[in-house]
Design a protein around this motif. Structure first.
Motif, PDB file in Angstrom:
ATOM      1  N   VAL A 109     -24.465  37.788  25.210  1.00  0.00           N
ATOM      2  CA  VAL A 109     -23.714  36.862  26.056  1.00  0.00           C
ATOM      3  C   VAL A 109     -24.589  36.215  27.122  1.00  0.00           C
ATOM      4  O   VAL A 109     -25.433  36.872  27.738  1.00  0.00           O
ATOM      5  CB  VAL A 109     -22.527  37.585  26.734  1.00  0.00           C
ATOM      6  CG1 VAL A 109     -21.775  36.642  27.676  1.00  0.00           C
ATOM      7  CG2 VAL A 109     -21.575  38.146  25.689  1.00  0.00           C
ATOM      8  N   VAL A 110     -24.371  34.919  27.309  1.00  0.00           N
ATOM      9  CA  VAL A 110     -24.876  34.184  28.467  1.00  0.00           C
ATOM     10  C   VAL A 110     -23.667  33.555  29.136  1.00  0.00           C
ATOM     11  O   VAL A 110     -22.881  32.866  28.478  1.00  0.00           O
ATOM     12  CB  VAL A 110     -25.888  33.090  28.063  1.00  0.00           C
ATOM     13  CG1 VAL A 110     -26.244  32.223  29.261  1.00  0.00           C
ATOM     14  CG2 VAL A 110     -27.141  33.700  27.466  1.00  0.00           C
ATOM     15  N   VAL A 111     -23.480  33.793  30.431  1.00  0.00           N
ATOM     16  CA  VAL A 111     -22.331  33.269  31.144  1.00  0.00           C
ATOM     17  C   VAL A 111     -22.681  31.928  31.783  1.00  0.00           C
ATOM     18  O   VAL A 111     -23.644  31.831  32.553  1.00  0.00           O
ATOM     19  CB  VAL A 111     -21.838  34.253  32.226  1.00  0.00           C
ATOM     20  CG1 VAL A 111     -20.761  33.600  33.092  1.00  0.00           C
ATOM     21  CG2 VAL A 111     -21.293  35.520  31.580  1.00  0.00           C
ATOM     22  N   ALA A 112     -21.910  30.895  31.423  1.00  0.00           N
ATOM     23  CA  ALA A 112     -22.024  29.588  32.085  1.00  0.00           C
ATOM     24  C   ALA A 112     -20.944  29.532  33.155  1.00  0.00           C
ATOM     25  O   ALA A 112     -19.762  29.364  32.842  1.00  0.00           O
ATOM     26  CB  ALA A 112     -21.853  28.460  31.080  1.00  0.00           C
ATOM     27  N   LEU A 113     -21.341  29.728  34.400  1.00  0.00           N
ATOM     28  CA  LEU A 113     -20.388  29.740  35.511  1.00  0.00           C
ATOM     29  C   LEU A 113     -20.079  28.290  35.873  1.00  0.00           C
ATOM     30  O   LEU A 113     -20.776  27.664  36.674  1.00  0.00           O
ATOM     31  CB  LEU A 113     -20.975  30.504  36.698  1.00  0.00           C
ATOM     32  CG  LEU A 113     -20.029  30.903  37.817  1.00  0.00           C
ATOM     33  CD1 LEU A 113     -18.892  31.770  37.294  1.00  0.00           C
ATOM     34  CD2 LEU A 113     -20.777  31.632  38.918  1.00  0.00           C
ATOM     35  N   ASN A 114     -19.034  27.769  35.258  1.00  0.00           N
ATOM     36  CA  ASN A 114     -18.755  26.334  35.303  1.00  0.00           C
ATOM     37  C   ASN A 114     -17.835  25.963  36.471  1.00  0.00           C
ATOM     38  O   ASN A 114     -17.194  26.820  37.063  1.00  0.00           O
ATOM     39  CB  ASN A 114     -18.121  25.904  33.971  1.00  0.00           C
ATOM     40  CG  ASN A 114     -18.211  24.418  33.740  1.00  0.00           C
ATOM     41  OD1 ASN A 114     -19.167  23.768  34.165  1.00  0.00           O
ATOM     42  ND2 ASN A 114     -17.230  23.857  33.067  1.00  0.00           N
ATOM     43  N   MET A 115     -17.791  24.686  36.775  1.00  0.00           N
ATOM     44  CA  MET A 115     -16.965  24.126  37.850  1.00  0.00           C
ATOM     45  C   MET A 115     -17.336  24.705  39.220  1.00  0.00           C
ATOM     46  O   MET A 115     -16.469  24.949  40.070  1.00  0.00           O
ATOM     47  CB  MET A 115     -15.476  24.356  37.576  1.00  0.00           C
ATOM     48  CG  MET A 115     -14.995  23.810  36.251  1.00  0.00           C
ATOM     49  SD  MET A 115     -13.228  24.052  36.047  1.00  0.00           S
ATOM     50  CE  MET A 115     -13.029  23.682  34.311  1.00  0.00           C
ATOM     51  N   MET A 116     -18.616  24.917  39.424  1.00  0.00           N
ATOM     52  CA  MET A 116     -19.064  25.472  40.698  1.00  0.00           C
ATOM     53  C   MET A 116     -18.770  24.521  41.854  1.00  0.00           C
ATOM     54  O   MET A 116     -18.557  24.964  42.993  1.00  0.00           O
ATOM     55  CB  MET A 116     -20.557  25.775  40.626  1.00  0.00           C
ATOM     56  CG  MET A 116     -20.891  27.050  39.862  1.00  0.00           C
ATOM     57  SD  MET A 116     -20.262  28.542  40.675  1.00  0.00           S
ATOM     58  CE  MET A 116     -21.426  28.713  42.020  1.00  0.00           C
ATOM     59  N   ASP A 117     -18.739  23.233  41.576  1.00  0.00           N
ATOM     60  CA  ASP A 117     -18.421  22.278  42.644  1.00  0.00           C
ATOM     61  C   ASP A 117     -16.990  22.453  43.131  1.00  0.00           C
ATOM     62  O   ASP A 117     -16.726  22.368  44.341  1.00  0.00           O
ATOM     63  CB  ASP A 117     -18.653  20.848  42.154  1.00  0.00           C
ATOM     64  CG  ASP A 117     -17.855  20.506  40.894  1.00  0.00           C
ATOM     65  OD1 ASP A 117     -17.500  21.446  40.144  1.00  0.00           O
ATOM     66  OD2 ASP A 117     -17.589  19.308  40.664  1.00  0.00           O
ATOM     67  N   GLU A 118     -16.068  22.744  42.221  1.00  0.00           N
ATOM     68  CA  GLU A 118     -14.675  22.951  42.610  1.00  0.00           C
ATOM     69  C   GLU A 118     -14.515  24.275  43.358  1.00  0.00           C
ATOM     70  O   GLU A 118     -13.702  24.377  44.279  1.00  0.00           O
ATOM     71  CB  GLU A 118     -13.775  22.905  41.380  1.00  0.00           C
ATOM     72  CG  GLU A 118     -13.722  21.535  40.732  1.00  0.00           C
ATOM     73  CD  GLU A 118     -12.826  21.478  39.508  1.00  0.00           C
ATOM     74  OE1 GLU A 118     -12.064  22.448  39.297  1.00  0.00           O
ATOM     75  OE2 GLU A 118     -12.874  20.475  38.770  1.00  0.00           O
TER      76      GLU A 118
END
Length: 661
Positions: A109-118
């Motif tokens: 697994v690689v976690v893409a921590l998305n929507m960091m701007d929000e």
């Protein structure tokens, strides 16, 4: 080629990330043996090509829906080199539940921590370093919609490909751990498609697919039955342990403000989803969409395609005559192909504009609100609130609309949703509406189109209520739905979604509709010696045989009759056949004039009611068969809408006639 799987919760930005990674190098199909959509794409990095598989959005990896089964089967059996888990940074606790299940499976697994701007706009601070250490996997911050962090994600993913995934050891408490160990020992000599540890865990959770796999393993069955006899149920305990694990991680890695930040989304939703204003605003928005469709699609863009088809027809006819082509070939190409298929293609601008605005509503997050707003109405007629989501999908095409019902866990809800979805006006019916609106209601096109769509929704709700009280009695399940934050629509995403739907429409016009028109053209010029497109042709005789059926509805002509039956093959064929049988007209204005001469305003309204509600196309009926695994329901879908549509069309015409319309 190495494989990368994308997995994540709905509304986590997974599809946006897939589009950013793969660009135009993607294709869509179905997973083998199921109706779940399969998206694959590829990208190049330093000369190497990598395949990306966009797995269905899911909150967990259980066995409650086809989406979940497809996702977990690909992760375990498909052996992707890396699984990119797209996580919504604004809802870390909920999203990490899926991450926990991926780690249980031993995925790389690689976690893409998305929507960091929000997340930052809500003053949620997340330490990616601490989160990575706690999970034991790479964690990379991204904002897929703005293409931020994409290169770092690619680099981290490719690096993870060359490393062994770290084995995460979970503990579910002494008792459960011991049971897992016992079942694992019983499974060690069996040939299983899944890891023994994970299979043992799923068996303790009561996973139905796993239970079916061990059906013939006597020792395992005996042990599980002994647990049942002792009234032991570990499912909730296992779920609690996962959430405890997630909560422990988020406490170390996440800092939230003392008071929850009221976002712009919260403020907008107070109005758009309120009980007082929500439904009227939804109706107003859809009305404006239809009005803009006519203004932009017809008044601004409409003439260009018609002119192009006219020029193309004249050029082809001149070329065929110049090379000495036989009259029958000229007739087929000009009156059959150009006249039939061209009569459909002339409406591409309006279809394009409608899909463009619907894509904007979807991309902003408003369509999820539409389903939420409609929940109260859906409940009132005995339907699941989530049913409206599949109904919205049906506006594009009823086939994926019916497929979307697979997310409904309750069989009653799913069957009703399948049976009412064809009342949603798919894009294929739009040309029929448009040509009749142009003939009889040119100054009120948006309003008439809005009424047609609203009538379809109303009939779907009415039949849903009837089915819930007769064929499918029982309680509906609870409606749980996440409302994503409002976002500015991505031009790339909107245009891609619009293009995919328009291109699918054009392909159908060039394949299915062409085949239907070709067959009917032959029938319209035979037997030899009769006047083409006349009542004496085979097509005319068939039409005359059918026509009395529709006489009470006011359109008992052989042309109208054969066009309706051609529409059972593909709804676009209705206009194509009308364009052909009315002397092979190829221009939209010529077809409009021909229809105006052949119908009255009242019979036109009756015909529109019929086309809205009658038997769906063959592809929809085949999908019903596949989804229900029943010829009975496929036959029911073919018959009951026709009877309903005919009855209402007759009612409209007869009452209208009595009232002097």
């Amino acid at each position: 080629m190495q494989n990368i799987a994308l997995v994540g919760n709905p509304n986590s930005g997974k599809t946006t990330l897939f589009n950013v990674l793969t660009g135009s190098n993607q294709h869509v199909g179905n997973w083998p043996g199921v109706t779940v959509e399969k998206k694959e794409g590829s990208f190049k990095h330093k000369g190497a090509l990598y395949n990306v598989v966009d797995l269905p959005g899911t909150y967990s990896l259980g066995a409650y829906s086809e989406d979940e089964l497809v996702a977990r089967d690909f992760i375990v059996k498909g052996n992707p080199d890396v699984v990119i888990n797209v996580v919504d940074a604004t809802n870390l606790e909920r999203n990490l539940y899926l991450t926990t299940q991926l780690l249980e499976m031993g995925a790389n697994v690689v976690v893409a921590l998305n929507m960091m701007d929000e997340a930052e706009s809500k003053q949620i601070m997340i330490s990616t370093k601490d989160l990575s250490e706690a999970l034991g996997v790479p964690v990379i911050s991204t904002v897929a919609a703005k293409k931020k962090g994409i290169q770092e994600l690619i680099d981290g993913t490719l690096k993870a490909m060359n490393q062994e995934p770290r084995k995460i050891v979970f503990t579910y408490g002494k008792e459960i751990d011991e049971e897992i160990s016992k079942i694992r020992d019983l499974l060690k000599d069996e040939s299983l498609p899944y890891p023994d540890d994970w299979t043992a865990l799923k068996l303790l959770e009561g996973d139905q697919e796993m239970l079916s796999i061990v059906e013939k393993m006597d020792q395992v069955k005996t042990h599980l039955k002994s647990l049942q006899a002792d009234n032991v149920d570990y499912e909730l305990d296992i779920v609690d342990k996962r959430y405890a694990y997630v909560n422990g991680i988020t406490k170390k890695c996440v800092v939230k403000p003392a008071e929850e930040i009221v976002t712009a989304t919260d403020k907008i939703d107070r109005i758009l989803t309120s009980r007082l204003f929500g439904l009227p605003i939804f109706g107003l928005i859809m009305y404006l969409v239809f009005q803009l469709t006519f203004v932009v699609g017809s008044d601004i863009l409409g003439g260009y395609v018609e002119t192009a088809i006219e020029i193309f027809g004249e050029f082809v006819e001149g070329w065929l005559v110049s090379v000495g082509s036989p009259d029958w070939l000229v007739s087929f190409v000009i009156e059959g192909f150009v006249g039939g298929v061209g009569a459909v293609l002339v409406f591409v601008p309006l279809i394009m504009v409608l899909y463009f605005f619907l894509a904007i509503l979807e991309d902003t997050g408003y369509m999820s609100r539409a389903a939420y707003i409609m929940d109260g109405i859906m409940r009132a007629v005995g339907l699941h609130g989530k049913t409206f989501i599949s109904m919205i999908v049906g506006f594009g095409c009823n086939v994926p609309g019916i497929m979307a019902t697979r997310t409904l866990e309750n069989k009653k809800d799913r069957m009703i949703a399948i049976l009412i979805n064809p009342f949603m006006s798919c894009g294929a019916r739009l040309p029929i509406y448009l040509v009749f609106i142009a003939a009889f209601f040119p100054n009120n096109g948006g309003l008439v189109l809005f009424i047609i769509y609203a009538l379809g929704i109303g009939m779907a709700l009415l039949m849903g209520k009837l089915f819930s009280k007769t064929l499918f009695k029982g309680e509906s399940s609870h409606f749980i739905m996440e409302l994503p934050p409002y976002r500015l629509p991505s031009p790339t995403s909107v245009l891609r979604d619009m293009w995919e739907k328009v291109w699918d429409f054009v392909k159908r016009a060039g394949t299915v509709i062409f085949a239907v028109v070709a067959l009917l053209w032959v029938m319209s010029v035979l037997p030899m010696g009769v006047e083409p497109y006349s009542q004496e042709s085979i097509l005319g005789r068939v039409g005359q045989f059918i026509a009395p059926l529709f006489a009470p509805a006011g359109f008992g002509t052989w042309q109208a009759s054969v066009s309706l039956f051609a529409g059972i093959a593909a709804k676009e064929a209705v206009v194509a056949v009308l364009g052909m049988v009315y002397a092979g007209v190829s221009e939209g204005s010529e077809l409009v004039n021909a229809i105006r001469d052949s119908f009255t305003t009242l019979s036109a309204v009756s015909f529109l009611v019929m086309t809205l509600l009658y038997t769906p196309c063959a592809a929809v009926i085949a999908t019903v068969k596949k989804e229900t695994n029943s010829y009975k329901w496929a036959a029911f879908m073919a018959i009951y809408p026709f009877v309903l549509a005919w009855s209402l069309a007759v009612l409209v015409y007869q009452i209208g006639s009595l009232m002097g319309f």
